[in-house]
Design a protein around this motif. Structure first.
Motif, short mmCIF file in Angstrom:
data_model
loop_
_atom_site.label_atom_id
_atom_site.label_comp_id
_atom_site.label_asym_id
_atom_site.label_seq_id
_atom_site.Cartn_x
_atom_site.Cartn_y
_atom_site.Cartn_z
N PRO A 55 102.89 -36.10 80.86
CA PRO A 55 104.08 -36.84 80.45
C PRO A 55 104.39 -37.94 81.47
O PRO A 55 104.17 -37.76 82.66
N GLU A 56 104.90 -39.06 80.96
CA GLU A 56 105.31 -40.13 81.89
C GLU A 56 106.46 -39.64 82.74
O GLU A 56 107.23 -38.80 82.30
N GLU A 57 106.57 -40.22 83.89
CA GLU A 57 107.72 -39.88 84.74
C GLU A 57 109.00 -40.28 84.03
O GLU A 57 109.01 -41.28 83.33
N ILE A 58 110.01 -39.49 84.26
CA ILE A 58 111.29 -39.78 83.61
C ILE A 58 111.83 -41.12 84.14
O ILE A 58 111.65 -41.43 85.31
N ASP A 59 112.42 -41.90 83.20
CA ASP A 59 112.74 -43.27 83.63
C ASP A 59 114.02 -43.33 84.47
O ASP A 59 114.83 -42.40 84.51
N GLU A 60 114.16 -44.45 85.11
CA GLU A 60 115.24 -44.68 86.08
C GLU A 60 116.60 -44.50 85.42
O GLU A 60 117.55 -43.98 86.03
N TYR A 61 116.69 -44.94 84.16
CA TYR A 61 117.97 -44.86 83.45
C TYR A 61 118.41 -43.40 83.30
O TYR A 61 119.59 -43.07 83.49
N GLU A 62 117.47 -42.52 82.94
CA GLU A 62 117.82 -41.10 82.79
C GLU A 62 118.24 -40.53 84.14
O GLU A 62 119.14 -39.68 84.21
N LEU A 63 117.59 -40.98 85.20
CA LEU A 63 117.96 -40.50 86.53
C LEU A 63 119.39 -40.92 86.85
O LEU A 63 120.18 -40.13 87.36
N LYS A 65 121.79 -41.56 84.74
CA LYS A 65 122.71 -40.76 83.92
C LYS A 65 122.91 -39.38 84.53
O LYS A 65 124.02 -38.86 84.58
N ALA A 66 121.80 -38.80 84.97
CA ALA A 66 121.89 -37.46 85.57
C ALA A 66 122.75 -37.52 86.84
O ALA A 66 123.57 -36.62 87.09
N ARG A 67 122.58 -38.55 87.63
CA ARG A 67 123.36 -38.69 88.85
C ARG A 67 124.85 -38.83 88.55
O ARG A 67 125.68 -38.22 89.20
N ALA A 268 123.46 -48.26 85.49
CA ALA A 268 123.78 -47.90 84.09
C ALA A 268 125.04 -48.61 83.63
O ALA A 268 125.16 -49.02 82.48
N LEU A 306 115.61 -51.99 85.03
CA LEU A 306 116.15 -51.85 83.66
C LEU A 306 117.23 -52.89 83.40
O LEU A 306 117.33 -53.43 82.30
N ILE A 309 115.47 -56.11 82.69
CA ILE A 309 114.89 -56.14 81.34
C ILE A 309 115.98 -56.41 80.31
O ILE A 309 115.82 -57.23 79.41
#
Lengths: 319, 190
Positions: A55-63, A65-67, A268, A306, A309
């Protein structure tokens, strides 16, 4: 080495877990043993296939959100802790420990009576023009100092809201979202509460109102702008920013989005600001050159990929 | 452990929130990736991430510097991954995903323009087989597998993190790989 010994090493060979001498042993063996050689080739292929399909590494945006979510939870934990530590320190006051049980009981009773005497009042506002009235112990009207607003319930269907807030005494308030006083209290809750969870609750009460008359209310709008730009808690800033999107865009709101885009330290939230600008553009609002210039700058210089982009996408859609 | 990290941990143990955040943000991406590799689901991974760092927040005062902080942290991570159960959650707020992503795209979905359809199909099929095979593995075996193949740890490191001996990890990998070998055999033309 015989095949039995070698077979145990083949998997480890395929995942680079062998020492040099073991690698040599395997290499020497497979020169003479076709079966082991075939087995090793299969294992190498399996290993390569698995790695190619990882699986690809989880993207920065998800990180991010988790933070955000974690920081909110830690804030709530710390707020609970400080309340408990106040209680604890009260109970551990040394003179209190030394009192004998009977005196301790009397002391606690006195505290309870004192708190009771400061009392609660239930106020029903019948007219939107009436000021909130509180009465002191001499039955005189006093101007309330409002703080620690807490939400009890809200009904999006009817606009009824129940709140508690502290004056010099706890006051229960029941009114309707169309009341000026209700809006004032909710605006204060969004900006002045000590607890970020309460601020978010306040913002959600605004968010869920079916009657959109409040979108013309300056107090509510300004409270959301203040929270979105400067609240310490990222969850509060996020929710305030999202709720601002329900207001008719004006210069103040657009300025807010741009300020957040350039100054907020959370990627984010900066992305959300761009999304809000995209939404108002899609509603027909004209994006001026200043706005385009700020977003272009973000597309080039933001330190988050992100955000870059997203900003670039906005600009490309403009061209 | 480097001096500055020891200082950071000590400050965090004393309740310094900034130090705590600085400490965990050095490792949190890796924690999230371990969880994501294991669950292959970003919501589950974020759940696990929360649980890990709440446990670290509450338990940091018990950290005795008898291992690397990262080892201790990843041990908590693997334990929570292994014992994690799916649970339905009431969302407190509306999901931001549809808004942030405009409802229909993710940033990771930008496909290279030269991808061939056949290769993609094979890759998807292989992915499904691997995913299905992993679902059938006991949690401990699956964790050893993902730590090795996806997170690229050495067996010795996995054994330290999972708090068992190297022989046990080798056995887990052996069993997992052979199951996968059987399931992949049809598409690998054996």
């Amino acid at each position: 080495m015989n095949c039995q010994n070698i077979k145990e090493l083949l998997l480890l060979y395929s995942i680079n877990e062998l020492e040099e001498n073991e690698i040599n042993n395997v290499n020497n063996h497979i020169l003479q043993c076709v079966e082991c050689k075939r087995e090793l080739e299969q294992l190498l292929l399996i290993s390569k296939t698995i790695k190619n399909n990882k699986p690809e590494e989880i993207d920065e945006y998800e990180l991010q959100k988790a933070r955000l979510s974690l920081l909110d939870t830690l804030d709530d934990l710390e707020n609970k802790k400080s309340f408990l530590s106040i209680i604890k320190s009260y109970l551990s006051v040394s003179f209190y420990k030394k009192l004998n049980p009977a005196l301790s009981y009397i002391f606690t009773l006195c505290i309870g009576v004192l708190l009771g005497l400061t009392g609660y009042e239930v106020i029903n506002i019948k007219s939107t023009d009436k000021d909130i009235e509180t009465l002191n112990m001499n039955n005189e009207k006093i101007k309330p100092l409002i703080e620690n607003v807490t939400f009890l319930s809200s009904n999006p269907e009817t606009g009824d809201v129940e709140l508690g807030y502290t004056v010099s005494k706890q006051v229960y308030y029941k009114g309707n979202f169309s009341d000026d006083e209700t809006k004032k209290l909710i605006a204060m809750a969004v900006t002045n509460s000590n607890n970020s969870g309460l601020k978010i609750t306040g913002i959600n009460v605004i968010n869920k109102q079916k009657d959109k008359a409040y979108i013309k209310d300056e107090k509510i709008k300004n409270a959301l702008i203040l929270a979105a730009k400067s609240d310490r808690n990222v969850g509060v800033r996020r929710q305030a920013l999202i709720t601002l999107g329900r207001f008719t865009p004006d210069d103040n709101i657009i300025e807010t989005y741009l300020e957040i885009l350039t100054k907020d330290n959370n990627a984010a939230i900066r992305i959300e600001a761009i999304n809000k600008l995209t939404e108002i553009k899609s509603e027909g609002y004209q994006i001026d050159d200043k706005t385009k210039s700020i977003i272009s700058e973000r597309a080039e210089k933001d330190d988050n990929k992100l955000v870059k982009i997203r900003a670039a996408k906005f600009i490309n859609e403009e061209i | 452990m480097i001096e500055s990290e020891i200082e950071l941990i000590k400050l965090a143990q004393q309740g310094n929130r900034r130090a705590f955040e600085q400490l965990i943000f050095k490792y949190d991406k890796h924690v999230l990736n371990i969880a994501y590799s294991f669950r292959n689901n970003s919501d589950d991974a974020k759940d696990i991430y929360q649980e890990v760092f709440l446990r670290v927040f509450k338990g940091l005062k018990n950290f005795r510097f008898d291992s690397e902080f990262s080892t201790w942290l990843y041990r908590i991570t693997t334990n929570i991954c292994i014992t994690y159960k799916n649970r339905s959650k009431k969302e407190m707020f509306d999901s931001l995903d549809s808004e942030i992503n405009n409802g229909d795209e993710k940033y990771s979905d930008y496909m290279p323009s030269d991808s061939k359809t056949d290769e993609l199909l094979i890759k998807n099929e292989t992915n499904k087989i691997i995913e299905n095979a992993l679902k059938l593995l006991p949690s401990q075996q699956k964790m050893a597998f993902t730590m090795k193949y996806y997170n690229e740890y050495k067996i010795k490191e996995i054994a330290e993190i999972m708090n068992c001996n190297e022989g046990t990890i080798k056995r887990y990998l052996f069993n997992a790989t052979h199951k996968l070998q059987k399931m992949l055999a049809p598409i690998m033309g054996r």
